[in-house]
Design a protein around this motif. Structure first.
Motif, PDB file in Angstrom:
ATOM      1  N   SER A 217       0.952  -1.218  -0.045  1.00  0.00           N
ATOM      2  CA  SER A 217       0.123   0.092   0.235  1.00  0.00           C
ATOM      3  C   SER A 217       1.018   1.212   0.055  1.00  0.00           C
ATOM      4  O   SER A 217       2.175   1.099   0.231  1.00  0.00           O
ATOM      5  CB  SER A 217      -0.827   0.052   1.309  1.00  0.00           C
ATOM      6  N   PRO A 218       0.387   2.392  -0.120  1.00  0.00           N
ATOM      7  CA  PRO A 218       1.298   3.520  -0.467  1.00  0.00           C
ATOM      8  C   PRO A 218       1.728   3.851   0.874  1.00  0.00           C
ATOM      9  O   PRO A 218       1.230   3.893   1.958  1.00  0.00           O
ATOM     10  CB  PRO A 218       0.334   4.646  -0.794  1.00  0.00           C
ATOM     11  N   ILE A 219       3.097   4.168   0.972  1.00  0.00           N
ATOM     12  CA  ILE A 219       3.660   4.736   1.998  1.00  0.00           C
ATOM     13  C   ILE A 219       3.793   6.155   2.280  1.00  0.00           C
ATOM     14  O   ILE A 219       4.225   6.959   1.240  1.00  0.00           O
ATOM     15  CB  ILE A 219       5.426   4.210   2.144  1.00  0.00           C
ATOM     16  N   LEU A 220       2.952   6.768   3.279  1.00  0.00           N
ATOM     17  CA  LEU A 220       2.648   8.261   3.162  1.00  0.00           C
ATOM     18  C   LEU A 220       3.837   9.107   3.799  1.00  0.00           C
ATOM     19  O   LEU A 220       4.628   8.593   4.820  1.00  0.00           O
ATOM     20  CB  LEU A 220       1.547   8.389   4.027  1.00  0.00           C
ATOM     21  N   ILE A 221       4.199  10.104   2.934  1.00  0.00           N
ATOM     22  CA  ILE A 221       5.305  10.812   3.397  1.00  0.00           C
ATOM     23  C   ILE A 221       4.809  12.368   3.908  1.00  0.00           C
ATOM     24  O   ILE A 221       4.020  12.973   3.318  1.00  0.00           O
ATOM     25  CB  ILE A 221       6.249  11.247   2.488  1.00  0.00           C
ATOM     26  N   PRO A 222       5.140  12.803   5.277  1.00  0.00           N
ATOM     27  CA  PRO A 222       4.733  14.279   5.423  1.00  0.00           C
ATOM     28  C   PRO A 222       5.485  15.080   4.457  1.00  0.00           C
ATOM     29  O   PRO A 222       6.531  15.037   4.093  1.00  0.00           O
ATOM     30  CB  PRO A 222       5.277  14.206   7.126  1.00  0.00           C
ATOM     31  N   ASP A 223       4.542  16.245   4.393  1.00  0.00           N
ATOM     32  CA  ASP A 223       5.283  17.356   3.427  1.00  0.00           C
ATOM     33  C   ASP A 223       6.702  17.696   3.924  1.00  0.00           C
ATOM     34  O   ASP A 223       7.493  18.288   3.221  1.00  0.00           O
ATOM     35  CB  ASP A 223       4.231  18.466   3.189  1.00  0.00           C
ATOM     36  N   LEU A 260      -1.869  13.525  -0.066  1.00  0.00           N
ATOM     37  CA  LEU A 260      -0.463  13.524   0.561  1.00  0.00           C
ATOM     38  C   LEU A 260       0.495  12.933  -0.387  1.00  0.00           C
ATOM     39  O   LEU A 260       0.020  12.250  -1.566  1.00  0.00           O
ATOM     40  CB  LEU A 260      -0.556  12.573   1.627  1.00  0.00           C
ATOM     41  N   THR A 261       1.549  13.043  -0.319  1.00  0.00           N
ATOM     42  CA  THR A 261       2.701  12.307  -1.185  1.00  0.00           C
ATOM     43  C   THR A 261       2.753  11.046  -0.529  1.00  0.00           C
ATOM     44  O   THR A 261       3.084  10.648   0.559  1.00  0.00           O
ATOM     45  CB  THR A 261       4.070  13.115  -0.841  1.00  0.00           C
ATOM     46  N   ALA A 262       3.159   9.951  -1.535  1.00  0.00           N
ATOM     47  CA  ALA A 262       3.432   8.504  -0.927  1.00  0.00           C
ATOM     48  C   ALA A 262       4.388   7.961  -2.086  1.00  0.00           C
ATOM     49  O   ALA A 262       4.526   8.256  -3.189  1.00  0.00           O
ATOM     50  CB  ALA A 262       2.074   7.924  -1.163  1.00  0.00           C
ATOM     51  N   ILE A 263       5.040   7.003  -1.639  1.00  0.00           N
ATOM     52  CA  ILE A 263       5.755   5.888  -2.305  1.00  0.00           C
ATOM     53  C   ILE A 263       4.517   5.086  -2.735  1.00  0.00           C
ATOM     54  O   ILE A 263       4.207   4.533  -1.786  1.00  0.00           O
ATOM     55  CB  ILE A 263       7.045   5.365  -1.430  1.00  0.00           C
ATOM     56  N   LEU A 264       4.495   4.883  -3.720  1.00  0.00           N
ATOM     57  CA  LEU A 264       3.261   3.986  -4.162  1.00  0.00           C
ATOM     58  C   LEU A 264       3.403   2.561  -4.208  1.00  0.00           C
ATOM     59  O   LEU A 264       4.562   2.128  -3.883  1.00  0.00           O
ATOM     60  CB  LEU A 264       2.764   4.411  -6.005  1.00  0.00           C
ATOM     61  N   GLU A 265       2.249   1.784  -4.148  1.00  0.00           N
ATOM     62  CA  GLU A 265       2.186   0.575  -3.942  1.00  0.00           C
ATOM     63  C   GLU A 265       2.939  -0.292  -5.125  1.00  0.00           C
ATOM     64  O   GLU A 265       2.954   0.060  -6.113  1.00  0.00           O
ATOM     65  CB  GLU A 265       0.616  -0.117  -3.823  1.00  0.00           C
ATOM     66  N   GLY A 266       3.538  -1.330  -4.719  1.00  0.00           N
ATOM     67  CA  GLY A 266       4.426  -1.905  -5.863  1.00  0.00           C
ATOM     68  C   GLY A 266       5.866  -1.582  -5.835  1.00  0.00           C
ATOM     69  O   GLY A 266       6.710  -2.127  -6.493  1.00  0.00           O
ATOM     70  N   SER A 267       6.120  -0.635  -5.043  1.00  0.00           N
ATOM     71  CA  SER A 267       7.568  -0.140  -4.988  1.00  0.00           C
ATOM     72  C   SER A 267       8.420  -0.845  -4.214  1.00  0.00           C
ATOM     73  O   SER A 267       7.920  -1.772  -3.164  1.00  0.00           O
ATOM     74  CB  SER A 267       7.831   1.282  -4.444  1.00  0.00           C
ATOM     75  N   ILE A 268       9.889  -0.998  -4.407  1.00  0.00           N
ATOM     76  CA  ILE A 268      10.753  -1.650  -3.595  1.00  0.00           C
ATOM     77  C   ILE A 268      11.531  -0.808  -2.677  1.00  0.00           C
ATOM     78  O   ILE A 268      12.268   0.270  -3.213  1.00  0.00           O
ATOM     79  CB  ILE A 268      11.799  -2.570  -4.316  1.00  0.00           C
ATOM     80  N   VAL A 269      11.373  -0.789  -1.441  1.00  0.00           N
ATOM     81  CA  VAL A 269      12.003   0.230  -0.482  1.00  0.00           C
ATOM     82  C   VAL A 269      12.906  -0.626   0.427  1.00  0.00           C
ATOM     83  O   VAL A 269      12.875  -1.987   0.585  1.00  0.00           O
ATOM     84  CB  VAL A 269      11.070   0.951   0.208  1.00  0.00           C
ATOM     85  N   LYS A 270      14.156   0.409   0.730  1.00  0.00           N
ATOM     86  CA  LYS A 270      14.856  -0.340   1.533  1.00  0.00           C
ATOM     87  C   LYS A 270      14.646   0.017   3.243  1.00  0.00           C
ATOM     88  O   LYS A 270      13.585   0.788   3.341  1.00  0.00           O
ATOM     89  CB  LYS A 270      16.390   0.694   1.507  1.00  0.00           C
TER      90      LYS A 270
END
Length: 313
Positions: A217-223, A260-270
């Motif tokens: 799911s999207p990873i929400l990022i504070p502004d 909100l800004t987000a790293i979208l679902e399906g992304s690979i994060v560290k």
């Protein structure tokens, strides 16, 4: 832990950010459904079933978190096989668990081998087009008072349809929810589309520590943290996309929810993304962002097995 299967009974529409007003979009508007519904869509559907009028607070997020326990998801099941979203920029693939398991090895390879392996995932191993179809519709808007066509309100919509039986899968950390939602026929997504819910028991780990994670799911990022994230994106995101997303429409208060800004679902994060977000979310934001997590945002999955974690909790 309860596994919830959301079974579409007709073509669906999951809207993302965007407006339908002609002053913003021109004389012709278009909508195209997302493949994977956003957490606020799923939480809103479940909240509608469980809602008690006496429990409303006036804030959509607080109302949902008062009704629901932590949600993990979302991915797809078809014919007993799990398919997971994988994203590279604007490209989205659905890949099976075996290819997700191989991702940590692939990501450590030299550039040319890694790029070749990723290309194969998106073009040779991608099962998206085996199960997903679309249904196009064109319509007009009618002025109810005069029963005439409204000028400038021509629109087209691309609904999400399916070539075979497909279930959306989420997990809820609540053993008591089974009797309340199992077997229910519910509205799901936009345009009053319908789906059926089925619930069963499922044992799954929710306390994992890995080097890489798949975002379900999207990873929400504070502004306040956005500039720092984008300036050092390779420290946190291996592949995927960062974008603005809408959290939907607040029906009770007839207004749009926040964007909100987000790293979208399906992304690979560290793994470093976890400490980054924890550091950037101050005390004023912590309560609200923890509630976002509870309704399904910030779900990370282990690449090597079906195990999940959140970021703040």
């Amino acid at each position: 832990m309860k596994r919830v299967l959301i079974k579409p009974l007709e073509p669906l529409m999951f809207r993302s950010q965007g407006e339908f007003e002609p002053l913003i979009t021109g004389s012709h508007t278009a909508a195209q459904s997302l493949i994977i519904p956003r957490p606020s869509t799923i939480a809103g559907m479940l909240g509608y079933i469980l809602f008690n009028k006496s429990s409303g607070t006036g804030d959509w997020l607080s109302d949902l978190t008062n009704l629901l326990d932590t949600i993990y998801g979302t991915f797809i099941e078809t014919n007993g096989e799990y398919l997971f979203p994988l994203r590279m920029g604007n490209h989205l693939a659905l890949v099976d668990q075996q290819h997700v398991i191989n991702l940590p090895i692939l990501l450590e390879k030299e550039y040319e081998q890694r790029e070749k392996g990723i290309y194969e995932l998106f073009y040779d191993k991608n099962k998206l087009f085996q199960i997903i179809n679309h249904q196009d519709r064109i319509g007009i808007s009618i002025d109810k008072s005069t029963r005439t066509v409204k000028e400038h309100y021509l629109y087209s919509a691309r609904y999400l349809a399916f070539k075979k039986e497909v279930n959306y899968v989420i997990f809820i950390d609540n053993d008591a929810i089974n009797d309340k939602i199992n077997g229910k026929i519910v509205n799901f997504g936009g345009e009053n589309r319908i789906a059926k819910l089925e619930v069963d028991d499922y044992k799954v780990d929710t306390s994992i520590e890995e080097e890489y994670y798949l975002t379900l799911s999207p990873i929400l990022i504070p502004d306040e943290a956005l500039d720092d994230l984008l300036d050092n994106i390779s420290d946190y995101v291996t592949m995927g996309k960062v974008d603005k997303i809408s959290l939907g429409f607040d029906i009770a208060n007839t207004k749009r929810k926040e964007m909100l800004t987000a790293i979208l679902e399906g992304s690979i994060v560290k793994r470093s993304i976890i400490d980054f977000i924890k550091k950037e979310i101050n005390n004023n934001l912590l309560d609200r962002f923890t509630k976002y997590e509870k309704i399904g945002y910030n779900t990370l999955m282990n690449l090597c097995k079906l195990a999940f974690r959140k970021i703040l909790s």
